[in-house]
Design an enzyme around this catalytic site. Structure first.
Site, PDB file in Angstrom:
ATOM      1  CE  LYS A  66      10.169   6.848   8.078  1.00  0.00           C
ATOM      2  NZ  LYS A  66      10.563   5.543   7.219  1.00  0.00           N
ATOM      3  CB  VAL A 118      12.041  -6.034   7.989  1.00  0.00           C
ATOM      4  CG1 VAL A 118      11.343  -5.999   6.168  1.00  0.00           C
ATOM      5  CG2 VAL A 118      10.549  -4.207   8.883  1.00  0.00           C
ATOM      6  CB  ILE A 131       3.445  11.320   0.658  1.00  0.00           C
ATOM      7  CG1 ILE A 131       4.598  12.325   0.546  1.00  0.00           C
ATOM      8  CG2 ILE A 131       2.651  10.614  -0.693  1.00  0.00           C
ATOM      9  CD1 ILE A 131       4.925  13.108  -0.443  1.00  0.00           C
ATOM     10  NE  ARG A 184      -2.048  -0.746   3.809  1.00  0.00           N
ATOM     11  CZ  ARG A 184      -3.172  -0.535   4.411  1.00  0.00           C
ATOM     12  NH1 ARG A 184      -3.242  -0.150   4.806  1.00  0.00           N
ATOM     13  NH2 ARG A 184      -3.546  -2.675   4.660  1.00  0.00           N
ATOM     14  CG  ASN A 206       7.816   2.008   1.522  1.00  0.00           C
ATOM     15  OD1 ASN A 206       8.055   3.238   1.412  1.00  0.00           O
ATOM     16  ND2 ASN A 206       6.753   1.691   1.824  1.00  0.00           N
ATOM     17  CB  ALA A 262      14.788   8.739  16.697  1.00  0.00           C
ATOM     18  CE1 TYR A 272       7.847   7.590  10.571  1.00  0.00           C
ATOM     19  CE2 TYR A 272       7.767   9.741  10.068  1.00  0.00           C
ATOM     20  CZ  TYR A 272       7.887   8.788   9.469  1.00  0.00           C
ATOM     21  OH  TYR A 272       7.466   8.708   7.982  1.00  0.00           O
TER      22      TYR A 272
END
Length: 242
Positions: free
Chosen positions: A159, A64, A188, A14, A90, A157, A155
């Site tokens: 990235k 993952v 986005i 998605r 991703n 941290a 989030y």
């Protein structure tokens, strides 16, 4: 352009991952969709890749953040597709909250999926790249990792760490013919940003609107073929982080 290449895309059922899958398939790449769930959606993405673009496609269920599960995944992909040429990290989650009140498990889980998950994938797929003497890794970061964002310390941290990982891997694997770059999307329009439609930061976007998954997918298509670009962080953010 990518005919005969195989692209592995995590979180590919998605949003950004789905759009990237279609973009790379349209360029001729075989597609491997990796997702922790949404099996029906992953199958549907693969079916469209096969029917619309005439490429080979397959889906795999994997968390993952699990080191050993990713090791098994890499073996399965190698057995089914022969090798991997493009890896798009991703897969990502959010568990927002102010740092002063954030639960430990919410911080740990975001880091585990967003950052450690990318490391796990690179760790277990890089052997194929090294043997091929070529490879392209694209990490989907975020402008939150550049600017920070209130309520997203975990989030942001993850990235920011992904950007550091990108630059380090680019240096480590360059001599092997392997490139590693990151894309830093801004706001986005995806399922993940549905709750952000009233965010006051939207008014700070110089181009005046949210981006689309296709905007990010075009950037991924560029990086997949940009054979003299490595260690780069490509912002796709309407200018908000400049």
């Amino acid at each position: 352009m990518l005919k005969g290449k195989t692209a592995v895309i995590t979180g590919g059922s998605r949003g950004l991952g789905e759009a990237i899958a279609y973009r790379l398939a349209s360029m001729g790449a075989n597609i491997v969709i990796v997702d922790v769930g949404a099996t029906d959606r992953a199958v549907a993405v693969c079916e469209r890749c096969r029917s619309e673009y005439g490429v080979k496609a397959g889906s795999y269920k994997c968390d993952v953040s699990d080191f050993n599960a990713v090791k098994e995944l890499s073996a399965s992909v190698k057995a089914d597709f022969g090798t991997c040429h493009i890896l798009v990290n991703n897969a990502g989650i959010t568990r927002d909250g102010l740092a002063a009140m954030m639960k430990e498990e919410d911080f740990d889980r975001v880091i585990a999926v967003n950052l450690k998950g990318a490391f796990n994938m690179i760790r277990h797929f890089s052997g194929m790249f090294i043997r091929n003497r070529e490879g392209c890794i694209i990490n989907i970061a975020s402008v939150a990792g550049i600017m920070g964002n209130v309520g997203q310390c975990n989030y942001a941290a993850s990235k920011a760490g992904l950007i550091g990982l990108t630059k380090t891997i680019a240096k480590e694997l360059a001599s092997k013919g392997v490139r590693c770059n990151a894309i830093a999307p801004g706001f986005i329009a995806t399922d993940m940003t549905d709750s952000q439609t009233e965010n006051p930061l939207l008014g700070m976007i110089p181009l005046g609107k949210m981006g689309s998954p296709e905007n990010v997918a075009h950037a991924a298509g560029y990086l997949a073929t940009a054979d003299y670009v490595t260690g780069e962080v490509l912002r796709v953010d309407g200018g908000i982080a400049m």
